[in-house]
Design an enzyme around this catalytic site. Structure first.
Site, PDB file in Angstrom:
ATOM      1  N   LYS A  67      96.187  42.299  73.119  1.00 18.45           N
ATOM      2  CA  LYS A  67      96.294  40.867  73.441  1.00 18.45           C
ATOM      3  C   LYS A  67      97.526  40.580  74.304  1.00 18.45           C
ATOM      4  CE  LYS A  67      96.245  36.425  73.460  1.00 18.45           C
ATOM      5  NZ  LYS A  67      95.301  35.361  73.522  1.00 18.45           N
TER       6      LYS A  67
ATOM      7  N   CYS B  58      99.996  30.592  77.086  1.00 23.69           N
ATOM      8  CA  CYS B  58      99.776  32.035  76.869  1.00 23.69           C
ATOM      9  C   CYS B  58     100.589  32.905  77.814  1.00 23.69           C
ATOM     10  CB  CYS B  58      98.306  32.371  77.120  1.00 23.69           C
ATOM     11  SG  CYS B  58      97.165  31.446  76.167  1.00 23.69           S
TER      12      CYS B  58
HETATM   13  N1  SAJ Z   1      98.016  31.021  88.021  1.00 22.05           N
HETATM   14  C1  SAJ Z   1      98.493  31.416  89.264  1.00 22.05           C
HETATM   15  N2  SAJ Z   1      97.788  32.345  89.974  1.00 22.05           N
HETATM   16  C2  SAJ Z   1      96.630  32.901  89.487  1.00 22.05           C
HETATM   17  C3  SAJ Z   1      96.164  32.486  88.218  1.00 22.05           C
HETATM   18  C4  SAJ Z   1      96.867  31.541  87.496  1.00 22.05           C
HETATM   19  O1  SAJ Z   1      99.529  30.942  89.734  1.00 22.05           O
HETATM   20  O2  SAJ Z   1      96.020  33.722  90.183  1.00 22.05           O
HETATM   21  C5  SAJ Z   1      98.797  30.055  87.237  1.00 22.05           C
HETATM   22  C6  SAJ Z   1      98.043  28.787  86.881  1.00 22.05           C
HETATM   23  O3  SAJ Z   1      98.246  27.786  87.847  1.00 22.05           O
HETATM   24  C7  SAJ Z   1      98.691  28.396  85.537  1.00 22.05           C
HETATM   25  C8  SAJ Z   1      99.054  29.733  84.916  1.00 22.05           C
HETATM   26  O4  SAJ Z   1      99.090  30.682  86.000  1.00 22.05           O
HETATM   27  O5  SAJ Z   1      99.869  27.649  85.748  1.00 22.05           O
HETATM   28  C9  SAJ Z   1      98.084  30.223  83.834  1.00 22.05           C
HETATM   29  O6  SAJ Z   1      96.796  30.113  84.370  1.00 22.05           O
HETATM   30  P1  SAJ Z   1      95.536  30.891  83.661  1.00 22.05           P
HETATM   31  O7  SAJ Z   1      94.385  30.777  84.597  1.00 22.05           O
HETATM   32  O8  SAJ Z   1      95.946  32.224  83.221  1.00 22.05           O
HETATM   33  O9  SAJ Z   1      95.151  29.951  82.420  1.00 22.05           O
HETATM   34  P2  SAJ Z   1      95.619  30.065  80.893  1.00 22.05           P
HETATM   35  O10 SAJ Z   1      97.068  29.944  80.754  1.00 22.05           O
HETATM   36  O11 SAJ Z   1      94.779  29.106  80.129  1.00 22.05           O
HETATM   37  O12 SAJ Z   1      95.245  31.572  80.486  1.00 22.05           O
HETATM   38  C10 SAJ Z   1      94.159  31.821  79.636  1.00 22.05           C
HETATM   39  C11 SAJ Z   1      94.474  33.128  78.979  1.00 22.05           C
HETATM   40  N3  SAJ Z   1      93.545  33.322  77.891  1.00 22.05           N
HETATM   41  C12 SAJ Z   1      94.038  33.732  76.695  1.00 22.05           C
HETATM   42  O13 SAJ Z   1      95.210  33.926  76.488  1.00 22.05           O
HETATM   43  C13 SAJ Z   1      93.044  33.926  75.626  1.00 22.05           C
HETATM   44  C14 SAJ Z   1      94.340  34.278  79.952  1.00 22.05           C
HETATM   45  O14 SAJ Z   1      94.359  35.522  79.240  1.00 22.05           O
HETATM   46  C15 SAJ Z   1      93.057  34.218  80.717  1.00 22.05           C
HETATM   47  O15 SAJ Z   1      93.048  35.280  81.681  1.00 22.05           O
HETATM   48  C16 SAJ Z   1      92.980  32.895  81.443  1.00 22.05           C
HETATM   49  O16 SAJ Z   1      92.971  31.875  80.416  1.00 22.05           O
HETATM   50  C17 SAJ Z   1      91.701  32.830  82.251  1.00 22.05           C
HETATM   51  O17 SAJ Z   1      91.000  33.851  82.339  1.00 22.05           O
HETATM   52  O18 SAJ Z   1      91.472  31.800  82.855  1.00 22.05           O
END
Ligand code: SAJ
Length: 441
Positions: free
Chosen positions: A222, A276
């Site tokens: 995780k 996360c």
């Molecule tokens: N972000 C970037 N560039 C990227 C992707 C995201 O700058 O290429 C930024 C987003 O703007 C945000 C942050 O990172 O500020 C997190 O974005 P995220 O898409 O990872 O969304 P989260 O935080 O909801 O992450 C969750 C996580 N799920 C769990 O912990 C169970 C992550 O593991 C998943 O990969 C992600 O969702 C997902 O797949 O969308």
């Protein structure tokens, strides 16, 4: 003997299931087990949350498809009971723990909620019960924190009179029920038979792989999967900085890099927020903090991502200077305060650091966000007399924005775009001086 009996009680739905922590993970999980026919006890310390759930009302903010309907069903069936009385756990055969496990300002795990849950559970733990930690924890926490607290507090013996596992969740706000039902999970047991019993339990609600493992593997998977994402994003951000100084366009570079097989360069941007990704790499690092192993990539990736809001501020200050506007006399509109597009969730939002930096420098700041209470004003009104607009989140609503109307309201027309919401030519046609993250002049 206990596990054989427990497996059959699970299959016959006679086992009583409890969930400690009725937040965005615990509540959907409790509802899913109740909906599968288990008498389910939800335990939380927040009375207002217990009251809402007892009345059949979800306390979870944001749009969660299917959750209220699910809660309606289990409320009508009477199979989910919410309480703050830990004593009721003495009747439960399975106890899931879904409490928060944040990190503090020094990136150390804060286990106060986890310890409190374990210390309240242990004295009433039923002989033969299976306890499963679903919260995200640093590798080694099951062995060093969870087991000692449960053993000492219950007087029961691991793998003989109680059983213990770690099963991390993979939920996402907006997709809670979908992810819980359709994403694979690692069932980390203290013994293979415990892991197998966990798989029997989760197969009642999970329609995806249930991969048996030991505790340390489950803890590592995780925290590693989120550290992986953080490192990937940091790499994209560093390439964006390279493109800025080299006079290139990172979006074109990324598009062409990803045409190469087995490449998946992530999206550069204004920073990394959420509950996360900013936290889990530090939990992973904490797992080895007392081993002498010197981690370099994972902390460096965190530093790069945390620097991006400051980089957005630097780009803005440089553009203001070119326009002859001193930052302490500037009026700046920040578009987007949530951490993610089309979300109202502001946890660890990159915009927080950006706004703080501008305020330190004496600028006047207006913040707009169509999803976040307190920031939902009229965008064009907020833009009145502003010198610069800084785009931090790629909300759908911003992609249809009338840029000429925005420019007409402003004193200077500077646009700093942290998420490639606009094309340079589109902004320049509306009279803006445009600077996109990763786009060199
Ligand atoms: N972000 C970037 N560039 C990227 C992707 C995201 O700058 O290429 C930024 C987003 O703007 C945000 C942050 O990172 O500020 C997190 O974005 P995220 O898409 O990872 O969304 P989260 O935080 O909801 O992450 C969750 C996580 N799920 C769990 O912990 C169970 C992550 O593991 C998943 O990969 C992600 O969702 C997902 O797949 O969308």
């Amino acid at each position: 003997m206990f596990l054989t009996d427990l497996k059959s009680r699970i299959l016959s739905r006679q086992a009583k299931v409890a969930v400690i922590g009725l937040g965005y993970v615990g509540l959907p999980v409790a509802c899913m087990f109740a909906d599968e026919g288990f008498d389910t006890l939800g335990v939380d310390i927040k009375l207002e949350r217990i009251d809402k759930i007892s009345a059949g009302v979800s306390p979870i903010e944001g749009d969660e498809p299917g959750l209220q309907e699910l809660l309606d069903r289990v409320h009508a069936s009477g199979r989910l009971r919410a309480t703050n009385a830990y004593s009721l756990l003495s009747d439960c055969d399975v106890v899931l723990i879904d409490v928060e496990t944040p990190v503090d300002a020094h990136n150390q795990p804060r286990y106060a909620a986890l310890r409190a849950a374990l210390q309240s559970l242990a004295p009433v733990l039923k002989e033969g019960a299976l306890v499963i930690v679903e919260s995200t924890i640093a590798p080694g926490t099951m062995q060093k924190v969870v087991l000692p607290l449960l053993s000492a507090g219950s007087g029961l013996e691991l793998d003989h009179s109680f059983f213990l596992g770690n099963c991390p969740e993979r939920v996402m706000p907006g997709k809670l029920l979908h992810n819980l039902a359709h994403l694979s999970r690692v069932v980390g047991g203290s013994t293979p038979e415990t892991a197998e019993t966990m798989a029997v339990l989760y197969s009642c609600i999970v329609k995806a792989d249930l991969d048996s493992a030991d505790w340390i593997t489950a803890e590592l998977v995780k925290t590693t999967e989120n550290a992986y994402r953080d490192v990937q994003i940091a790499f994209a951000n560093e390439v964006a900085l390279i493109c800025e100084v080299m006079g290139a366009d990172v979006w074109k570079v990324r598009e062409l890099v990803n045409k190469s097989p087995f490449r998946n360069m992530h999206l550069p941007g204004a920073g990394v927020g959420g509950h996360c990704i900013p936290k889990d790499p530090w939990l992973l690092a904490y797992g080895v903090h007392d081993t002498g192993l010197d981690l370099r990539v994972i902390p460096a990736a965190r530093a790069v991502n945390d620097s991006m809001p400051h980089h957005m501020a630097d780009l803005t200050i440089a553009m203001l200077a070119k326009a002859g506007v001193s930052v302490d006399a500037a009026r700046i509109l920040v578009m987007g305060y949530a951490y993610l597009e089309n979300s109202d969730d502001t946890r660890n939002s990159p915009s927080e650091a950006l706004v703080a930096r501008f305020q330190e420098l004496g600028a006047y700041i207006a913040v707009h966000d169509p999803f976040v209470a307190g920031y939902q004003g009229d965008l064009l009104n907020m833009a009145q007399g502003c010198d610069a607009v800084v785009v931090m989140v790629k909300h759908q609503a911003y992609q249809q924005l009338d840029l000429p109307a925005l420019g007409a309201a402003m004193r200077h027309l500077l646009l700093i775009d942290g998420r490639k919401v606009f094309e340079r030519h589109q902004a320049e046609a509306a009279g803006f001086v445009y600077q996109g993250i990763g786009q060199g002049q």
